[in-house]
Design an enzyme around this catalytic site. Sequence first.
Site, PDB file in Angstrom:
ATOM      1  N   THR A 193      -7.286  -0.096  10.663  1.00 50.52           N
ATOM      2  CA  THR A 193      -7.891  -1.264  10.007  1.00 50.52           C
ATOM      3  C   THR A 193      -9.313  -1.515  10.480  1.00 50.52           C
ATOM      4  O   THR A 193      -9.662  -1.213  11.630  1.00 50.52           O
ATOM      5  CB  THR A 193      -7.048  -2.519  10.323  1.00 50.52           C
ATOM      6  OG1 THR A 193      -7.775  -3.681   9.904  1.00 50.52           O
ATOM      7  CG2 THR A 193      -6.793  -2.683  11.813  1.00 50.52           C
ATOM      8  N   ALA A 205      -8.302 -18.640  12.070  1.00 49.03           N
ATOM      9  CA  ALA A 205      -8.547 -18.025  13.387  1.00 49.03           C
ATOM     10  C   ALA A 205      -8.608 -16.504  13.261  1.00 49.03           C
ATOM     11  O   ALA A 205      -7.801 -15.903  12.562  1.00 49.03           O
ATOM     12  CB  ALA A 205      -7.433 -18.420  14.346  1.00 49.03           C
ATOM     13  N   ASP A 237      15.190   1.334  10.628  1.00 43.57           N
ATOM     14  CA  ASP A 237      14.146   0.779  11.485  1.00 43.57           C
ATOM     15  C   ASP A 237      13.548   1.889  12.358  1.00 43.57           C
ATOM     16  O   ASP A 237      14.254   2.815  12.754  1.00 43.57           O
ATOM     17  CB  ASP A 237      14.804  -0.291  12.378  1.00 43.57           C
ATOM     18  CG  ASP A 237      13.780  -1.218  12.971  1.00 43.57           C
ATOM     19  OD1 ASP A 237      13.626  -2.330  12.438  1.00 43.57           O
ATOM     20  OD2 ASP A 237      13.124  -0.816  13.966  1.00 43.57           O
ATOM     21  N   ALA A 269       4.000  -1.700   9.529  1.00 43.63           N
ATOM     22  CA  ALA A 269       3.274  -2.509  10.515  1.00 43.63           C
ATOM     23  C   ALA A 269       3.342  -3.978  10.120  1.00 43.63           C
ATOM     24  O   ALA A 269       3.632  -4.313   8.976  1.00 43.63           O
ATOM     25  CB  ALA A 269       1.802  -2.084  10.567  1.00 43.63           C
ATOM     26  N   TYR A 308      -3.882  -8.416  15.881  1.00 43.97           N
ATOM     27  CA  TYR A 308      -3.621  -7.386  14.873  1.00 43.97           C
ATOM     28  C   TYR A 308      -4.550  -6.189  15.106  1.00 43.97           C
ATOM     29  O   TYR A 308      -4.093  -5.045  15.261  1.00 43.97           O
ATOM     30  CB  TYR A 308      -3.817  -7.975  13.467  1.00 43.97           C
ATOM     31  CG  TYR A 308      -3.860  -6.941  12.382  1.00 43.97           C
ATOM     32  CD1 TYR A 308      -2.819  -6.038  12.223  1.00 43.97           C
ATOM     33  CD2 TYR A 308      -4.956  -6.845  11.525  1.00 43.97           C
ATOM     34  CE1 TYR A 308      -2.869  -5.067  11.234  1.00 43.97           C
ATOM     35  CE2 TYR A 308      -5.005  -5.886  10.537  1.00 43.97           C
ATOM     36  CZ  TYR A 308      -3.956  -4.999  10.393  1.00 43.97           C
ATOM     37  OH  TYR A 308      -4.017  -4.039   9.415  1.00 43.97           O
ATOM     38  N   LEU A 316      12.714  -2.546   5.090  1.00 49.17           N
ATOM     39  CA  LEU A 316      12.673  -3.612   4.076  1.00 49.17           C
ATOM     40  C   LEU A 316      12.504  -4.999   4.684  1.00 49.17           C
ATOM     41  O   LEU A 316      12.853  -5.997   4.052  1.00 49.17           O
ATOM     42  CB  LEU A 316      13.905  -3.567   3.155  1.00 49.17           C
ATOM     43  CG  LEU A 316      14.064  -2.310   2.301  1.00 49.17           C
ATOM     44  CD1 LEU A 316      15.208  -2.507   1.282  1.00 49.17           C
ATOM     45  CD2 LEU A 316      12.788  -1.957   1.535  1.00 49.17           C
ATOM     46  N   ILE A 323       0.847  -1.198   0.000  1.00 48.98           N
ATOM     47  CA  ILE A 323       0.000   0.000   0.000  1.00 48.98           C
ATOM     48  C   ILE A 323       0.882   1.248   0.000  1.00 48.98           C
ATOM     49  O   ILE A 323       0.612   2.226  -0.706  1.00 48.98           O
ATOM     50  CB  ILE A 323      -0.967  -0.009   1.202  1.00 48.98           C
ATOM     51  CG1 ILE A 323      -1.840  -1.269   1.166  1.00 48.98           C
ATOM     52  CG2 ILE A 323      -1.844   1.239   1.200  1.00 48.98           C
ATOM     53  CD1 ILE A 323      -2.757  -1.442   2.372  1.00 48.98           C
ATOM     54  N   HIS A 342      -2.999 -13.200   1.203  1.00 47.84           N
ATOM     55  CA  HIS A 342      -4.230 -12.493   0.830  1.00 47.84           C
ATOM     56  C   HIS A 342      -4.971 -13.203  -0.290  1.00 47.84           C
ATOM     57  O   HIS A 342      -4.370 -13.860  -1.142  1.00 47.84           O
ATOM     58  CB  HIS A 342      -3.912 -11.043   0.439  1.00 47.84           C
ATOM     59  CG  HIS A 342      -3.418 -10.253   1.601  1.00 47.84           C
ATOM     60  ND1 HIS A 342      -2.094  -9.906   1.742  1.00 47.84           N
ATOM     61  CD2 HIS A 342      -4.054  -9.805   2.701  1.00 47.84           C
ATOM     62  CE1 HIS A 342      -1.947  -9.251   2.878  1.00 47.84           C
ATOM     63  NE2 HIS A 342      -3.122  -9.170   3.489  1.00 47.84           N
ATOM     64  N   SER A 354       0.735  -6.999   9.610  1.00 50.99           N
ATOM     65  CA  SER A 354      -0.677  -6.822   9.250  1.00 50.99           C
ATOM     66  C   SER A 354      -1.420  -8.101   8.867  1.00 50.99           C
ATOM     67  O   SER A 354      -2.361  -8.051   8.081  1.00 50.99           O
ATOM     68  CB  SER A 354      -0.780  -5.820   8.101  1.00 50.99           C
ATOM     69  OG  SER A 354      -0.089  -6.322   6.987  1.00 50.99           O
TER      70      SER A 354
END
Length: 325
Positions: A117, A279, A51, A75, A141, A33, A12, A187, A77
């Site tokens: 989210t 789950a 970082d 993050a 999450y 990365l 994204i 995904h 995710s």
Amino acid sequence: MKVLVTGGAGYIGSVVVEQLIKHGHEAVVYDNLSKGHAAAVAPEAAFIRADLMNRDALVRALDQRKIEAVIHMAASSLVGESVQNPHLYFNNNVGAGLALLDAMLTVGVKKIVFSSTAAVYGSPETMPITEDAPQNPTNPYGESKLAFERMLRWYDAAYQLRYASLRYFNAAGASERFGEDHHPETHLIPNVLRVAATGSGHVDIFGENYNTPDGTCVRDYIHVIDLADAHALALNVLEKRSEIFNLGYGSGYSVAEVVEMARQVTKRWISTEAAPRRAGDPPVLIASPDKIMRDLGWNPRHSELDQIIESAWRWSLAHPNGYGE
Ligand code: UDP
């Protein structure tokens, strides 16, 4: 505006950076990365590989680049992974987020757009979901993202840090240059398209006995370009106030419908197999996008599921090995 984009080398993030530049902003990508790809950073953006826990690098980046706002997308995710390894999620999404906020305050940067989210809502009774729906995450999450949203609220009250929290529903699709390349890929749409592209294997359908019209989970898939556009609009609101917005279209598709649409778009057979529920998956998540459309004038232009899948298909055909790193 000069914007630091954490996680700007991710799926994204890469498209957000592209859209920011189209809207006339300057972008500095800050990414370690761990999941992102150097090749996913638009050449028009600056890139710092570091970082968030590296306080010196972060403060230097904010200060020397004269950053005016941060878009915080870095993050972990994945719902399933978060259930297995909550430590990773609280560490990366809350711990590193806190380090970011404190570095911002050190330098005096007081504007942040946050990638939140739909998972903050858990499994709400009422669809579509409005921003004031109860927040009861069903997985670490969502819990970690909600914890950071709550921190933002208190940082706003105490330190006047202005935030826009964007609660993404299911980001999908690709721009011309940038698409989805996760390792491992979990995904739905990229998994479906991999089966179409390779002509081998199958798609696991995680649960076929949910209380939904065809028994499979329903999600609100939003084209990553429309999602990215909302970030540029959200920057404008930070001058005056903090806000929380849902980002979805208000329409849902089941897993089975996504597979069927992908068969039509790719004109290939895609095998599926029933698999146990994953789950932490809520049965249905559909956004009410009314608030962001009304308050920010967000005007999505890519909301058809076939267009979304088509864009992802085009990108995957052009990048059979993803970014190839
Ligand atoms: N899903 C599936 N098979 C897959 C990947 C996902 O059945 O290989 C289902 C998953 O259980 C969920 C929906 O597809 O109901 C969307 O999952 P995804 O991981 O794409 O996004 P999420 O909703 O977890 O953010």
